[in-house]
Design a protein around this motif. Structure first.
Motif, PDB file in Angstrom:
ATOM      1  N   GLN A 153      -1.558 -19.560  15.967  1.00 53.45           N
ATOM      2  CA  GLN A 153      -2.914 -20.089  15.865  1.00 53.45           C
ATOM      3  C   GLN A 153      -3.196 -20.515  14.428  1.00 53.45           C
ATOM      4  O   GLN A 153      -2.600 -19.989  13.479  1.00 53.45           O
ATOM      5  N   PRO A 154      -4.111 -21.456  14.250  1.00 55.85           N
ATOM      6  CA  PRO A 154      -4.526 -21.820  12.886  1.00 55.85           C
ATOM      7  C   PRO A 154      -4.958 -20.585  12.106  1.00 55.85           C
ATOM      8  O   PRO A 154      -5.653 -19.714  12.635  1.00 55.85           O
ATOM      9  N   GLY A 155      -4.522 -20.521  10.856  1.00 53.45           N
ATOM     10  CA  GLY A 155      -4.805 -19.363  10.022  1.00 53.45           C
ATOM     11  C   GLY A 155      -3.750 -18.280  10.101  1.00 53.45           C
ATOM     12  O   GLY A 155      -3.773 -17.332   9.316  1.00 53.45           O
ATOM     13  N   GLY A 156      -2.838 -18.424  11.037  1.00 57.78           N
ATOM     14  CA  GLY A 156      -1.795 -17.424  11.213  1.00 57.78           C
ATOM     15  C   GLY A 156      -0.630 -17.600  10.260  1.00 57.78           C
ATOM     16  O   GLY A 156      -0.641 -18.475   9.389  1.00 57.78           O
ATOM     17  N   SER A 157       0.389 -16.765  10.450  1.00 64.77           N
ATOM     18  CA  SER A 157       1.556 -16.752   9.578  1.00 64.77           C
ATOM     19  C   SER A 157       2.850 -16.767  10.382  1.00 64.77           C
ATOM     20  O   SER A 157       2.896 -16.280  11.518  1.00 64.77           O
ATOM     21  N   LEU A 158       3.873 -17.326   9.762  1.00 70.69           N
ATOM     22  CA  LEU A 158       5.229 -17.286  10.300  1.00 70.69           C
ATOM     23  C   LEU A 158       6.188 -17.163   9.125  1.00 70.69           C
ATOM     24  O   LEU A 158       5.896 -17.655   8.024  1.00 70.69           O
ATOM     25  N   ARG A 159       7.339 -16.557   9.392  1.00 66.35           N
ATOM     26  CA  ARG A 159       8.395 -16.508   8.389  1.00 66.35           C
ATOM     27  C   ARG A 159       9.645 -17.148   8.965  1.00 66.35           C
ATOM     28  O   ARG A 159      10.197 -16.652   9.949  1.00 66.35           O
ATOM     29  N   LEU A 172      11.247 -19.029   4.331  1.00 58.56           N
ATOM     30  CA  LEU A 172       9.993 -19.726   4.041  1.00 58.56           C
ATOM     31  C   LEU A 172       8.873 -18.916   4.686  1.00 58.56           C
ATOM     32  O   LEU A 172       8.764 -18.879   5.916  1.00 58.56           O
ATOM     33  N   GLN A 173       8.093 -18.244   3.862  1.00 63.23           N
ATOM     34  CA  GLN A 173       6.923 -17.525   4.348  1.00 63.23           C
ATOM     35  C   GLN A 173       5.753 -18.499   4.396  1.00 63.23           C
ATOM     36  O   GLN A 173       5.395 -19.095   3.379  1.00 63.23           O
ATOM     37  N   MET A 174       5.173 -18.674   5.568  1.00 60.78           N
ATOM     38  CA  MET A 174       4.099 -19.636   5.759  1.00 60.78           C
ATOM     39  C   MET A 174       2.836 -18.895   6.176  1.00 60.78           C
ATOM     40  O   MET A 174       2.810 -18.256   7.233  1.00 60.78           O
ATOM     41  N   ASN A 175       1.832 -18.955   5.333  1.00 56.72           N
ATOM     42  CA  ASN A 175       0.543 -18.310   5.608  1.00 56.72           C
ATOM     43  C   ASN A 175      -0.550 -19.352   5.748  1.00 56.72           C
ATOM     44  O   ASN A 175      -0.383 -20.510   5.347  1.00 56.72           O
ATOM     45  N   MET A 176      -1.676 -18.945   6.304  1.00 55.21           N
ATOM     46  CA  MET A 176      -2.838 -19.841   6.475  1.00 55.21           C
ATOM     47  C   MET A 176      -2.409 -21.167   7.091  1.00 55.21           C
ATOM     48  O   MET A 176      -2.764 -22.243   6.591  1.00 55.21           O
ATOM     49  N   LEU A 177      -1.670 -21.083   8.158  1.00 52.24           N
ATOM     50  CA  LEU A 177      -1.129 -22.286   8.782  1.00 52.24           C
ATOM     51  C   LEU A 177      -2.226 -23.165   9.348  1.00 52.24           C
ATOM     52  O   LEU A 177      -3.261 -22.687   9.841  1.00 52.24           O
TER      53      LEU A 177
END
Length: 123
Positions: A13-19, A81-86
Motif C-alpha cells: 500500500q502507499p506509505g508502506g515499505s519493501l526491501r 534496496l530498502q524502500m520506505n514511504m512508497l
C-alpha cells in the motif's frame, strides 16, 4: 557466468515499505559498483541508485532521496534496496545491475542486469 537474481518485490500500500535483495554470482562482487534501475509500465529504464564497490559512495535519483537506501554485503555477495514511504509512482519492475568499474555513478551504463522483481504500490 554472471548471474544477478532479484527478490523481495510484491504488492504494498502507499506509505508502506519493501526491501529488495539481489544475489550476485559469477564475478568478484566486491570489485564492482552496483546499481538499482527500474522500468515502470510503458516507460523506459530509469536509474534509481548506485553504490560503490566498498559501499562508501551512494547516489540516488531525486525522486527517491530520503525514502530509499541502497546497501551491500560483500561477504555474502548481496545488494539491497530498502524502500520506505512508497508511492504509486514507484510501481515498476526493479532490476539490479553490475557496473563496469568500482566507481558508482549516475549514468546508464551497465554490464549486466538481472531479470527483475515487480513492485506494485496500490491501495
Amino acid at each position: 557466468q554472471v548471474q544477478l537474481v532479484e527478490s523481495g518485490g510484491g504488492l504494498v500500500q502507499p506509505g508502506g515499505s519493501l526491501r529488495l535483495s539481489c544475489t550476485a554470482s559469477g564475478f568478484i562482487f566486491r570489485n564492482y559498483a552496483m546499481s538499482w534501475v527500474r522500468q515502470a509500465p510503458g516507460k523506459g529504464l530509469e536509474w534509481v541508485s548506485d553504490i560503490s564497490n566498498g559501499g562508501v559512495t551512494t547516489y540516488y535519483v531525486d525522486s527517491v532521496k530520503g525514502r530509499f537506501t541502497i546497501s551491500r554485503d560483500n561477504a555474502n555477495k548481496m545488494l539491497y534496496l530498502q524502500m520506505n514511504m512508497l508511492k504509486a509512482e514507484d510501481t515498476a519492475v526493479y532490476y539490479c545491475a553490475k557496473r563496469y568499474t568500482a566507481a558508482a555513478n549516475v549514468y546508464p551504463s551497465y554490464e549486466y542486469r538481472g531479470q527483475g522483481t515487480q513492485v506494485t504500490v496500490s491501495s
